[in-house]
Design an enzyme around this catalytic site. Structure first.
Site, mmCIF file in Angstrom:
data_model
loop_
_atom_site.group_PDB
_atom_site.id
_atom_site.type_symbol
_atom_site.label_atom_id
_atom_site.label_comp_id
_atom_site.label_asym_id
_atom_site.label_seq_id
_atom_site.Cartn_x
_atom_site.Cartn_y
_atom_site.Cartn_z
ATOM 1 N N ASP A 200 0.916 -1.203 -0.028
ATOM 2 C CA ASP A 200 -0.038 -0.166 -0.032
ATOM 3 C C ASP A 200 0.772 1.325 0.063
ATOM 4 O OD1 ASP A 200 -2.555 -1.054 -0.198
ATOM 5 O OD2 ASP A 200 -2.943 -0.999 2.081
ATOM 6 N N LYS A 222 -0.998 0.740 -8.249
ATOM 7 C CA LYS A 222 -0.809 0.842 -9.932
ATOM 8 C C LYS A 222 -1.290 -0.503 -10.355
ATOM 9 C CE LYS A 222 2.820 4.065 -9.466
ATOM 10 N NZ LYS A 222 4.279 4.579 -9.719
ATOM 11 N N GLY A 253 -0.311 -0.187 5.686
ATOM 12 C CA GLY A 253 -0.032 0.591 6.588
ATOM 13 C C GLY A 253 -0.796 0.204 7.991
ATOM 14 N N GLY A 254 -0.252 0.667 9.054
ATOM 15 C CA GLY A 254 -1.057 0.402 10.308
ATOM 16 C C GLY A 254 -1.444 -1.100 10.621
ATOM 17 N N VAL A 258 -7.818 -2.381 10.908
ATOM 18 C CA VAL A 258 -8.084 -0.953 11.458
ATOM 19 C C VAL A 258 -8.348 -0.153 10.231
ATOM 20 C CG1 VAL A 258 -7.637 1.006 12.671
ATOM 21 C CG2 VAL A 258 -7.054 -1.266 13.576
ATOM 22 N N MET A 337 -8.239 9.262 8.013
ATOM 23 C CA MET A 337 -8.640 9.554 6.791
ATOM 24 C C MET A 337 -9.623 10.603 6.730
ATOM 25 S SD MET A 337 -9.016 5.625 5.422
ATOM 26 C CE MET A 337 -10.149 5.103 6.513
#
Length: 410
Positions: A200, A222, A253-254, A258, A337
């Site tokens: 990601d 992509k 990520g993270g 979540v 976000m």
């Protein structure tokens, strides 16, 4: 004694008699490995440390509460001599020699017939480091080498490729908030062993540069989507590479669960019959505020924190968030976000009773070299985001905890 190097060997002690003389700190350190090896252990010692005594109480070892006496080593395969009585140690060592019992002496390694290496394990592999001869033995040096090798195997910085067939599959790995040092040890090791990595944009990008040259790295942003939705295309890429017999890591990520759509990928893999491992990651909802000096809870200030996705505005019919209820909470609100929706979010919270002067912090690119913190209030946050040009990814923290600690990031 000739200064020949010691000959390393792995002893298979399952069900075989091992005699330990002395119940002090040396025995306390060595006994767990002997127990794990399945040895039939006899401890001979008038006294023992509480930890060693607990092993005897649990039935892991047999304990005869007395000093050493001639004949104790007659049926042993291996002996550990670690009493404080030098004379007894010498007599026991001589008995071990007569009976051809490999013997370790804690008080005089030069007079022993065996040495204990510095050992550690990683994924079913035992690493043992042994000094080549008695002269210049430095246990701390061998232990440091052991630690470096084991840590390298565990975190993936020391890559040891598998040469036998591995079971293909997918690992959903939470990469943490951005700093490559904040990925878990297991996640880093799986990354180092992968054939394909589908990453990601928010994953720890610096880790990709450390991968071996044969690893195929695919940017999830992509992947050609064609007639598929973005997530469907990613799911299909995971399945296709795994079906080719490759070890695939989905680097996120993270944490995968979540707001990471990890369960959607797990479900797709399960339907395709692809084995999947989930490796939790450090969520940015906690780590990024912490890196900026903001505790999400604090005694006397906030007894709870709530994590919310802000990718859908409060007035959007797709929103699943009960914003009026959130406005009534006294704890911390963490929004992920939500940079481009923060104006509407702040307006909604204030409209439902949240004080307009409630502190807000926006932490952009948290835990990375580009980390930046911008402070505001619910009343001013929309204008602040605009004038300060705050961009995603950024974690938004709303609540009194924003003002608790010292500022640790500009």
């Amino acid at each position: 004694m000739a200064e020949n190097p010691a000959y390393p060997v792995g002893l298979r002690l399952t069900g075989r008699r091992v005699v330990v003389l002395g119940g002090g700190q040396v025995a306390q350190r060595r006994l767990p490995a002997l127990i794990a090896a399945g040895a039939d252990i006899l401890l001979v010692s008038p006294e023992a440390t509480p930890s060693v005594e607990a092993m005897a109480d649990a039935g892991e070892i047999s304990w005869e509460r007395r000093p050493y006496r001639e004949g104790d080593l007659a049926d042993a395969w291996y002996a550990l001599i670690a009493t404080s009585d030098t004379e007894a140690n010498t007599e026991a060592s001589a008995e071990a020699e007569r009976h051809r019992v490999w013997c370790v002496r804690s008080d005089d390694a030069d007079k022993a017939t065996a040495w204990t290496p510095a050992t550690g394990t990683s994924e079913g592999v035992t690493v043992a480091v042994l000094t080549t001869n008695a002269k210049g033995r430095d246990p701390r040096h061998t232990a440091a080498i052991r630690d470096a090798v084991v840590e390298g195997l565990r975190d993936g910085t020391l890559v040891a490729p598998h040469h036998r067939t591995r079971t293909p599959g997918v690992a959903l790995v939470g990469g943490g908030p951005g700093d490559p040092d904040l990925i878990t040890v297991r996640g880093r090791r799986l990354l180092a062993e992968a054939d394909v990595v589908i990453a990601d944009r928010l994953g720890p990008r610096d880790l990709l540069a450390e991968l071996p040259p044969h690893v195929e790295v695919i940017d999830a942003a992509k992947i050609p989507y064609g007639r598929y939705m973005a997530q469907e295309a990613i799911n299909n890429a995971l399945i296709e590479h795994a079906k080719q017999g490759k070890s695939v890591v989905r680097l996120k990520g993270g944490d995968p669960y979540v707001f990471g759509r990890g369960m959607e990928e797990l479900q797709a893999l399960a339907e395709a019959g692809i084995p999947c491992t989930v490796v939790p990651g450090i969520s940015s909802s906690i780590s990024v505020p912490g890196a900026a000096g903001i505790p999400v809870t604090h005694r006397g200030v906030a007894h709870e924190f709530t994590v919310v996705s802000g990718h859908v505005a409060p007035d959007d019919e797709r929103s699943l968030v009960d914003w009026p209820s959130l406005a009534k909470l006294t704890g911390t609100l963490v929004i992920l976000m939500g940079v481009d929706k923060i104006g509407k979010i702040a307006e909604t919270l204030v409209a439902h009773g949240k004080p307009a002067d409630t502190p807000v912090a926006l932490v952009q690119e948290g835990t990375t070299a580009a980390q930046r913190r911008v402070d505001a209030t619910l009343e001013t946050v929309a204008e602040t985001v605009r004038t300060q040009e705050v961009k995603p990814p950024a974690v938004i923290v709303i609540g009194e905890v924003v003002t608790v600690g010292p500022r640790t990031s500009a």
